[in-house]
Design a protein around this motif. Structure first.
Motif, PDB file in Angstrom:
ATOM      1  N   THR C   2       0.828  -1.195   0.000  1.00 21.25           N
ATOM      2  CA  THR C   2       0.000   0.000   0.000  1.00 21.25           C
ATOM      3  C   THR C   2       0.862   1.243   0.000  1.00 21.25           C
ATOM      4  O   THR C   2       2.030   1.213   0.390  1.00 21.25           O
ATOM      5  CB  THR C   2      -0.875   0.030   1.257  1.00 21.25           C
ATOM      6  N   LYS C   3       0.248   2.328  -0.439  1.00 21.67           N
ATOM      7  CA  LYS C   3       0.932   3.612  -0.356  1.00 21.67           C
ATOM      8  C   LYS C   3       0.540   4.280   0.942  1.00 21.67           C
ATOM      9  O   LYS C   3      -0.609   4.243   1.361  1.00 21.67           O
ATOM     10  CB  LYS C   3       0.533   4.495  -1.539  1.00 21.67           C
ATOM     11  N   GLU C   4       1.554   4.878   1.568  1.00 23.04           N
ATOM     12  CA  GLU C   4       1.288   5.626   2.791  1.00 23.04           C
ATOM     13  C   GLU C   4       1.806   7.032   2.597  1.00 23.04           C
ATOM     14  O   GLU C   4       2.718   7.260   1.801  1.00 23.04           O
ATOM     15  CB  GLU C   4       2.011   4.991   3.978  1.00 23.04           C
ATOM     16  N   LEU C   5       1.266   7.956   3.392  1.00 20.60           N
ATOM     17  CA  LEU C   5       1.749   9.328   3.324  1.00 20.60           C
ATOM     18  C   LEU C   5       3.000   9.434   4.185  1.00 20.60           C
ATOM     19  O   LEU C   5       2.989   9.122   5.367  1.00 20.60           O
ATOM     20  CB  LEU C   5       0.658  10.271   3.860  1.00 20.60           C
ATOM     21  N   TRP C   6       4.087   9.849   3.564  1.00 20.62           N
ATOM     22  CA  TRP C   6       5.346   9.958   4.286  1.00 20.62           C
ATOM     23  C   TRP C   6       5.934  11.336   4.081  1.00 20.62           C
ATOM     24  O   TRP C   6       5.881  11.901   2.982  1.00 20.62           O
ATOM     25  CB  TRP C   6       6.372   8.945   3.761  1.00 20.62           C
ATOM     26  N   LYS C   7       6.558  11.870   5.139  1.00 21.48           N
ATOM     27  CA  LYS C   7       7.353  13.095   5.012  1.00 21.48           C
ATOM     28  C   LYS C   7       8.694  12.681   4.396  1.00 21.48           C
ATOM     29  O   LYS C   7       9.281  11.684   4.784  1.00 21.48           O
ATOM     30  CB  LYS C   7       7.561  13.718   6.380  1.00 21.48           C
ATOM     31  N   GLY C   8       9.177  13.498   3.466  1.00 26.40           N
ATOM     32  CA  GLY C   8      10.384  13.138   2.718  1.00 26.40           C
ATOM     33  C   GLY C   8      11.545  12.667   3.574  1.00 26.40           C
ATOM     34  O   GLY C   8      12.114  11.595   3.352  1.00 26.40           O
ATOM     35  N   ASN C   9      11.921  13.451   4.574  1.00 23.13           N
ATOM     36  CA  ASN C   9      13.068  13.086   5.404  1.00 23.13           C
ATOM     37  C   ASN C   9      12.872  11.726   6.057  1.00 23.13           C
ATOM     38  O   ASN C   9      13.786  10.913   6.130  1.00 23.13           O
ATOM     39  CB  ASN C   9      13.291  14.145   6.493  1.00 23.13           C
ATOM     40  N   GLU C  10      11.648  11.501   6.542  1.00 23.31           N
ATOM     41  CA  GLU C  10      11.386  10.238   7.243  1.00 23.31           C
ATOM     42  C   GLU C  10      11.295   9.079   6.263  1.00 23.31           C
ATOM     43  O   GLU C  10      11.728   7.964   6.576  1.00 23.31           O
ATOM     44  CB  GLU C  10      10.118  10.367   8.081  1.00 23.31           C
ATOM     45  N   ALA C  11      10.747   9.361   5.073  1.00 26.91           N
ATOM     46  CA  ALA C  11      10.669   8.297   4.063  1.00 26.91           C
ATOM     47  C   ALA C  11      12.072   7.836   3.680  1.00 26.91           C
ATOM     48  O   ALA C  11      12.340   6.640   3.557  1.00 26.91           O
ATOM     49  CB  ALA C  11       9.933   8.804   2.825  1.00 26.91           C
ATOM     50  N   ILE C  12      12.960   8.792   3.497  1.00 25.10           N
ATOM     51  CA  ILE C  12      14.337   8.438   3.144  1.00 25.10           C
ATOM     52  C   ILE C  12      14.974   7.644   4.281  1.00 25.10           C
ATOM     53  O   ILE C  12      15.629   6.625   4.063  1.00 25.10           O
ATOM     54  CB  ILE C  12      15.161   9.705   2.834  1.00 25.10           C
ATOM     55  N   ALA C  13      14.747   8.101   5.508  1.00 23.05           N
ATOM     56  CA  ALA C  13      15.324   7.403   6.656  1.00 23.05           C
ATOM     57  C   ALA C  13      14.841   5.962   6.713  1.00 23.05           C
ATOM     58  O   ALA C  13      15.629   5.022   6.852  1.00 23.05           O
ATOM     59  CB  ALA C  13      14.974   8.139   7.948  1.00 23.05           C
ATOM     60  N   GLU C  14      13.527   5.779   6.588  1.00 23.43           N
ATOM     61  CA  GLU C  14      12.963   4.420   6.673  1.00 23.43           C
ATOM     62  C   GLU C  14      13.450   3.567   5.515  1.00 23.43           C
ATOM     63  O   GLU C  14      13.757   2.388   5.685  1.00 23.43           O
ATOM     64  CB  GLU C  14      11.434   4.484   6.706  1.00 23.43           C
ATOM     65  N   ALA C  15      13.538   4.156   4.340  1.00 21.52           N
ATOM     66  CA  ALA C  15      14.014   3.393   3.183  1.00 21.52           C
ATOM     67  C   ALA C  15      15.462   2.959   3.376  1.00 21.52           C
ATOM     68  O   ALA C  15      15.852   1.857   2.985  1.00 21.52           O
ATOM     69  CB  ALA C  15      13.873   4.222   1.902  1.00 21.52           C
ATOM     70  N   GLU C  37      16.274  12.674  13.469  1.00 19.61           N
ATOM     71  CA  GLU C  37      15.365  12.430  14.593  1.00 19.61           C
ATOM     72  C   GLU C  37      14.663  11.086  14.443  1.00 19.61           C
ATOM     73  O   GLU C  37      14.511  10.334  15.413  1.00 19.61           O
ATOM     74  CB  GLU C  37      14.331  13.556  14.692  1.00 19.61           C
ATOM     75  N   TYR C  38      14.252  10.775  13.226  1.00 19.46           N
ATOM     76  CA  TYR C  38      13.570   9.501  12.971  1.00 19.46           C
ATOM     77  C   TYR C  38      14.490   8.335  13.300  1.00 19.46           C
ATOM     78  O   TYR C  38      14.118   7.383  13.982  1.00 19.46           O
ATOM     79  CB  TYR C  38      13.142   9.449  11.500  1.00 19.46           C
ATOM     80  N   LEU C  39      15.738   8.427  12.824  1.00 21.04           N
ATOM     81  CA  LEU C  39      16.669   7.318  13.045  1.00 21.04           C
ATOM     82  C   LEU C  39      17.098   7.219  14.500  1.00 21.04           C
ATOM     83  O   LEU C  39      17.532   6.159  14.942  1.00 21.04           O
ATOM     84  CB  LEU C  39      17.886   7.466  12.128  1.00 21.04           C
ATOM     85  N   SER C  40      16.951   8.337  15.256  1.00 18.41           N
ATOM     86  CA  SER C  40      17.423   8.322  16.650  1.00 18.41           C
ATOM     87  C   SER C  40      16.652   7.315  17.491  1.00 18.41           C
ATOM     88  O   SER C  40      17.152   6.851  18.507  1.00 18.41           O
ATOM     89  CB  SER C  40      17.327   9.714  17.269  1.00 18.41           C
ATOM     90  N   TRP C  41      15.409   6.971  17.068  1.00 15.20           N
ATOM     91  CA  TRP C  41      14.688   5.920  17.791  1.00 15.20           C
ATOM     92  C   TRP C  41      14.581   4.646  16.964  1.00 15.20           C
ATOM     93  O   TRP C  41      14.603   3.534  17.502  1.00 15.20           O
ATOM     94  CB  TRP C  41      13.296   6.393  18.230  1.00 15.20           C
ATOM     95  N   ARG C  42      14.519   4.803  15.634  1.00 14.65           N
ATOM     96  CA  ARG C  42      14.334   3.630  14.773  1.00 14.65           C
ATOM     97  C   ARG C  42      15.541   2.695  14.824  1.00 14.65           C
ATOM     98  O   ARG C  42      15.389   1.474  14.879  1.00 14.65           O
ATOM     99  CB  ARG C  42      14.084   4.104  13.324  1.00 14.65           C
ATOM    100  N   MET C  43      16.736   3.277  14.791  1.00 10.64           N
ATOM    101  CA  MET C  43      17.940   2.442  14.758  1.00 10.64           C
ATOM    102  C   MET C  43      18.127   1.684  16.069  1.00 10.64           C
ATOM    103  O   MET C  43      18.325   0.474  16.059  1.00 10.64           O
ATOM    104  CB  MET C  43      19.181   3.283  14.428  1.00 10.64           C
ATOM    105  N   PRO C  44      18.074   2.380  17.234  1.00 13.90           N
ATOM    106  CA  PRO C  44      18.209   1.609  18.482  1.00 13.90           C
ATOM    107  C   PRO C  44      17.116   0.558  18.639  1.00 13.90           C
ATOM    108  O   PRO C  44      17.377  -0.518  19.171  1.00 13.90           O
ATOM    109  CB  PRO C  44      18.091   2.682  19.576  1.00 13.90           C
ATOM    110  N   ASP C  45      15.886   0.856  18.156  1.00 16.88           N
ATOM    111  CA  ASP C  45      14.813  -0.150  18.231  1.00 16.88           C
ATOM    112  C   ASP C  45      15.228  -1.437  17.532  1.00 16.88           C
ATOM    113  O   ASP C  45      14.832  -2.529  17.922  1.00 16.88           O
ATOM    114  CB  ASP C  45      13.532   0.385  17.560  1.00 16.88           C
ATOM    115  N   LEU C  46      16.010  -1.284  16.463  1.00 11.79           N
ATOM    116  CA  LEU C  46      16.445  -2.453  15.696  1.00 11.79           C
ATOM    117  C   LEU C  46      17.818  -2.944  16.145  1.00 11.79           C
ATOM    118  O   LEU C  46      18.388  -3.836  15.527  1.00 11.79           O
ATOM    119  CB  LEU C  46      16.504  -2.091  14.197  1.00 11.79           C
ATOM    120  N   GLY C  47      18.344  -2.360  17.216  1.00 13.72           N
ATOM    121  CA  GLY C  47      19.661  -2.777  17.689  1.00 13.72           C
ATOM    122  C   GLY C  47      20.797  -2.333  16.784  1.00 13.72           C
ATOM    123  O   GLY C  47      21.879  -2.900  16.796  1.00 13.72           O
TER     124      GLY C  47
END
Lengths: 257, 99, 368
Positions: C2-15, C37-47
């Motif tokens: 599915t397509k989701e609405l993403w803010k550019g910076n966060e979309a790039i981070a998640e990708a 900011e997005y990666l500051s929690w996403r990365m530690p969540d994934l170790g």
């Protein structure tokens, strides 16, 4: 009773066969040897990644028998941080001179200490810029004649030498901040012990460790190697007192336990 | 007193094994003739030889005395190897041979 | 998916995370801070490793360390921060270790402003730091495209042991658009023969960039140049619409291309034979394709959000006989499509009068 000559000291295995480019009597050689002896003693050579800096010791990556990276001037603590964060189980150390650490690299060293980065920093302080031909360093003594302070360091225009160990000791993340010297065998042995403690601290994950080692630069000081060591013993130690400036409680427990 | 020995003096090992305590071997490819070992030896039995190494330095060498007293000999104390910046010195000590 | 609405910076981070990012080091700077900011929690969540460094200088050197240690690593910044990172990029290029960087371009020079520009073209495409090297530079024009580039960037960097830079106009980081996120990749341990991991059971390795012997340095440089040639042969990317045989070919990248696209559609509806050429890889620049098109195009109009940087590469690629007009906006000003349409109308070459029917042209629209 038959006796035989047994080896009681030989060149550490953690040093490569390369002949160093250091000047005769340069204490970089002594300090390299001490780090290598500790690596041999602890059996950690193959699990160690060193980070060379920029200065006379830029070629340290040719002299240690382990994986090595070469950082831009002043950036070794940042590079070491990157390596340690992706290989937390490896021993990571930087080897830096006073221009690298106390001039261009002040930001990086302070923040590595602030983060309590689990790395070890070997800080070789000879109060001068050796590699580039003997200019004044942030740790040059007042009145010291260098190629960029030919009438002697004028504290009115260039300030006073930085006491990095004293400053870094105020940082909570720093677990072990000590200053040693290598001007005679007794002090050399004490310096080796400090390096050993610093590596053990890293091994046990107790935080940031730095060993500042007062060193000689015979050629750029314009002295013989022996006179240069006298200068370290009398003049440098006078300004940069030897001692333990920060020993975290967890580290104190190490020597007890 | 010069720290240099006589030119072309050959290197000889320290005194006869029955009275010696220690010995050193200087790697002449590495020795840069800095003189720190000479300064630090408590028995004053190291000198810079008059010879040249392949790199053009005067290498450190154990002095030999023809009628050496025990206190004038190498004891294998390792002060020289402790101060050597080039890790050029191997130190030996006379020890009882293990069976 | 599915397509989701993403803010550019966060979309790039998640990708990036899904593409296998293992270590991120960065520093806050508008307009890319949300990525950090997005990666500051996403990365530690994934170790995985995340660190906000004390400066861009420190960040790029942490990336250098992690890259030398074999990790898939990246940083992100904006124009003034990228300037700070150029020293590090030069060292990384000299060491042939792979890394990814995202540059959200903003107003400059100097502290500039927070508005979007394309004024980092020179510093990214021409090397940027000292020495002979070029990172691969990719310019997205939508959030989806930026995410797709980010996902593929680590493989691309690994393939050539090079730097991959995603050069996005600042607005792309801030826009929210529908994005189809790619699938999360498994992190696979690798040993490609050069990583610093501790010399257990193998000879030791050194990663450095100093070569005092000029002859040796020349050899190292030759290897880098060979790599650039390989990249040039394989990694050119572009998109074009109505580009063949048009009277006026607009050349634009990133957001400028999107604005131009609207203007071109309006112009074509009015009967103007105008096309769009959109370089997607700024390095390697699609010079060959542009040169081929130059043979069949009467005029170019280069449109950029700067004072004329890609303009020079278009000039180099097409050769002097073809006239090239330029429309630029500086300081972060983003023109509306009708400004670009006006420029197109003014740039249109005169109809042919050599007996061949000139294409029909309506009267110029809204010129005054």
């Amino acid at each position: 009773m038959t006796e035989e000559l047994k080896i009681v000291y030989e060149r550490p295995h953690a040093l490569t066969e390369a002949i160093t480019h250091y000047c005769p009597g340069c204490t970089h050689g002594i300090i390299h040897r001490l780090v290598a002896e500790v690596m041999d003693e602890m059996g950690i050579t193959e699990r160690t990644i060193g980070v060379a800096s920029v200065g006379c010791s830029v070629f340290s990556y040719n002299y240690f028998n382990c994986d090595f990276a070469s950082a831009a001037h002043g950036r070794a603590p940042a590079m070491a941080t990157g390596i340690k964060r992706v290989h937390p189980d490896r021993m990571v150390f930087t080897y830096q001179g006073d221009g690298d650490l106390a001039a261009i690299g002040t930001g990086e060293i302070i923040h590595a200490a602030a983060r309590g980065e689990n790395i070890t920093v070997i800080f070789v302080n000879n109060a001068i810029y050796g590699m580039t031909g003997g200019q004044m360093a942030p740790t040059s003594l007042p009145g010291m004649k260098t190629t960029s302070s030919i009438r002697g360091r004028d504290t009115k225009t260039t300030g006073f030498p930085l006491k990095m160990s004293e400053m870094l000791a105020t940082i909570e993340g720093a677990a072990y901040v000590v200053r040693r010297s290598v001007h005679d065998p007794g002090h050399i042995n004490r310096a080796r012990k400090a390096i050993r403690t610093a590596f053990e601290i890293q091994q046990k994950g107790l935080g940031f460790s730095i060993v500042e080692i007062l060193s000689a630069c015979p050629v750029n000081w314009g002295m013989t190697p022996t006179d240069a060591l006298h200068y370290v013993e009398h003049d440098m130690v006078n300004y940069f007192p030897l001692g333990d400036f920060k020993v975290a409680d967890t580290v104190k427990a190490l020597s007890r336990g | 007193m010069s720290i240099f020995g006589a030119p072309d003096a050959p290197i000889l090992r320290t005194p006869a094994p029955s009275r010696a305590h220690g010995d050193i071997l200087v790697d002449e490819d590495r020795c840069k003739g800095c003189g720190l070992c000479v300064a630090v030896c408590p028995k004053h039995v190291i000198e810079l030889s008059g010879r040249f190494t392949p790199r053009g330095y005067h290498p450190a060498a154990l002095i030999t005395f023809s009628n050496a007293q025990p206190q004038e000999r190498c004891t294998g104390c390792m002060l020289c190897s402790t101060i050597c910046p080039d890790a050029a010195i191997t130190v030996y000590r006379l020890q009882p041979a293990r069976a | 998916m599915t397509k989701e609405l993403w803010k550019g910076n966060e979309a790039i981070a998640e990708a990036c995370v899904r593409g296998g990012l293992e270590a991120y080091f960065g520093y806050p700077i508008t307009p890319q801070t949300e990525l950090l900011e997005y990666l500051s929690w996403r990365m530690p969540d994934l170790g995985r490793a995340f660190l906000q460094a004390e400066s861009e200088l420190a960040a790029i050197n942490m990336v250098y360390g992690a890259a030398a240690a074999g990790a898939r690593t990246m940083t992100s910044s904006s124009s003034p921060g990228v300037s700070l990172m150029q020293e590090g990029l030069s060292y990384i290029a000299a060491s042939n270790v792979p890394m990814v960087m995202v540059d959200m371009m903003r107003g400059g020079p100097g502290l500039g402003n927070l508005a979007p520009t394309q004024a980092d073209y020179f510093q990214l495409v021409k090397g940027g730091g000292h020495g002979d090297y070029h990172p691969i530079v990719l310019a997205p024009s939508s959030v989806q495209e930026a995410a797709d580039m980010a996902y593929a960037a680590f493989d691309l960097a690994d393939r050539y042991r090079t730097i991959v830079i995603i050069a996005a106009d600042g607005n792309i980081g801030q826009m929210m658009e529908p994005v189809e996120m790619p699938v999360m990749r498994e992190l696979v341990p690798r040993d490609r023969g050069w990583e610093l991991t501790g010399s257990v059971g193998r000879p030791r390795r050194v990663i450095h960039s100093l070569n005092l012997s000029p002859v040796e340095m020349a050899k190292i440089n030759a290897l880098i140049q060979d790599k650039q040639r390989l990249i040039g042969a394989n990694e050119v990317r572009y998109a074009e619409r109505f580009a063949e045989g048009c009277d006026l070919l607009v050349v634009a990248f990133g957001s400028a291309a999107r604005i131009a696209q609207t203007a071109i559609r309006q112009a074509r509806e009015a009967g103007l034979n105008v096309g769009l050429f959109r370089p997607i890889s700024l390095y390697p620049f699609p010079s060959e394709r542009l040169a081929a098109l130059a043979a069949r195009t009467r005029k170019f109009l280069v449109f950029e959000l700067n004072a004329g940087q890609m303009f020079e590469d278009v000039r180099l690629a097409t050769g002097s006989p073809v006239p090239i007009d330029f429309l630029g906006r500086m300081g972060g000003v983003m023109p509306l499509p009708d400004e670009v349409l006006e420029a197109i109308q003014q740039a249109m070459p005169a109809p042919r009068t050599n007996g061949i029917d000139a294409p029909k042209r309506a009267a110029p629209i809204g010129l005054n």
